[in-house]
Design an enzyme around this catalytic site. Sequence first.
Site, PDB file in Angstrom:
ATOM      1  N   SER A  98      36.054  36.483  33.271  1.00  0.00           N
ATOM      2  CA  SER A  98      36.543  36.037  32.080  1.00  0.00           C
ATOM      3  C   SER A  98      37.820  34.894  32.376  1.00  0.00           C
ATOM      4  O   SER A  98      37.681  34.101  33.061  1.00  0.00           O
ATOM      5  CB  SER A  98      36.661  36.953  31.134  1.00  0.00           C
ATOM      6  OG  SER A  98      36.508  36.361  29.727  1.00  0.00           O
ATOM      7  N   GLU A 194      50.564  37.778  20.421  1.00  0.00           N
ATOM      8  CA  GLU A 194      51.266  36.571  19.469  1.00  0.00           C
ATOM      9  C   GLU A 194      51.020  35.572  20.403  1.00  0.00           C
ATOM     10  O   GLU A 194      50.694  34.241  19.811  1.00  0.00           O
ATOM     11  CB  GLU A 194      52.632  37.010  19.108  1.00  0.00           C
ATOM     12  CG  GLU A 194      53.291  36.032  17.993  1.00  0.00           C
ATOM     13  CD  GLU A 194      54.443  36.807  17.920  1.00  0.00           C
ATOM     14  OE1 GLU A 194      55.345  36.057  17.682  1.00  0.00           O
ATOM     15  OE2 GLU A 194      54.770  37.827  17.662  1.00  0.00           O
ATOM     16  N   HIS A 253      29.601  41.390  28.803  1.00  0.00           N
ATOM     17  CA  HIS A 253      30.650  40.738  29.104  1.00  0.00           C
ATOM     18  C   HIS A 253      31.452  41.328  29.975  1.00  0.00           C
ATOM     19  O   HIS A 253      32.005  40.677  31.071  1.00  0.00           O
ATOM     20  CB  HIS A 253      31.457  40.112  27.885  1.00  0.00           C
ATOM     21  CG  HIS A 253      32.530  38.922  28.468  1.00  0.00           C
ATOM     22  ND1 HIS A 253      32.051  37.947  29.186  1.00  0.00           N
ATOM     23  CD2 HIS A 253      33.999  38.948  28.230  1.00  0.00           C
ATOM     24  CE1 HIS A 253      33.400  37.173  29.539  1.00  0.00           C
ATOM     25  NE2 HIS A 253      34.210  37.973  28.649  1.00  0.00           N
TER      26      HIS A 253
END
Length: 272
Positions: A98, A194, A253
């Site tokens: 990924s 974040e 995935h």
Amino acid sequence: MATVSRPRPVPLSYRLLDGQDTLPPIVFLHGMFSNRNIFRTEAETLAQQTGRKVLIMDARNHGESPHNPDCSYEAMSADVQALLSKLGLTPCVLIGHSMGGRTAMTLALQKPEMVERLVSVDISPLVAVDMPNIFKIIPAMNSVNIPRNISHSQASEVLEEHLKPFVKDSSIRQYLFNSLVRINGRYVWKVNSENLWQHKEQFVDYLQSQGVYCGRTLFLLDSNSPFVPPSHYPMIKRLFPEAQFQTIPDAGHIIHIKKPKEFMNSILSFLS
């Protein structure tokens, strides 16, 4: 004339399993929201079965590695290049899942001489329709409330129940749990979510790298992968002329969690 400044590498946290110097070492790059431990079993197995050195590392903003506002693939590639050079591990076999797969592709396109062969696990250099959906996980991760001082297995149950409505695939929930650690009795995520959220557009863009990688390349994917649709194959072949595509049925995935045996067989067969 203005000079293009190269990203400044950060010192990545890593673990190196020792092996022979005669064969190219194997290097694993994990996906988003994860860390090097996601490939610990595979790394130990490959070190044992192949006798090669195997390196696992935490990407910037993940695991024990430093947090940094630059989330670009160029920056993550620079981090890996610096570590490989420091440890004298080139040319290597680069295996990325990924986000780690896109970092691996960036590195191979920028510095083909550093990569003996390349494996991209269920990801493409192009933009897939499903990519932006990954970030829906972040609010779910941040809203979980795990009581202090409960056991790891109890925390796992709390997290499982909390994430189920947001993350349907159990292998993805298992994958996320890998980044939850207990510090002073409190459970925290070892990922700078974040920062990833603020820079999410950098992750879902086309890979900006110029160049072509002509080494042996394997795209290992789920048989119905939304991340590497057949429409991407022609462009992939332009960037990676030696690319082979191998599908594993019903692998999802997170292939290495859902189909660990098939994943390892594919890697071993590609290495031989």
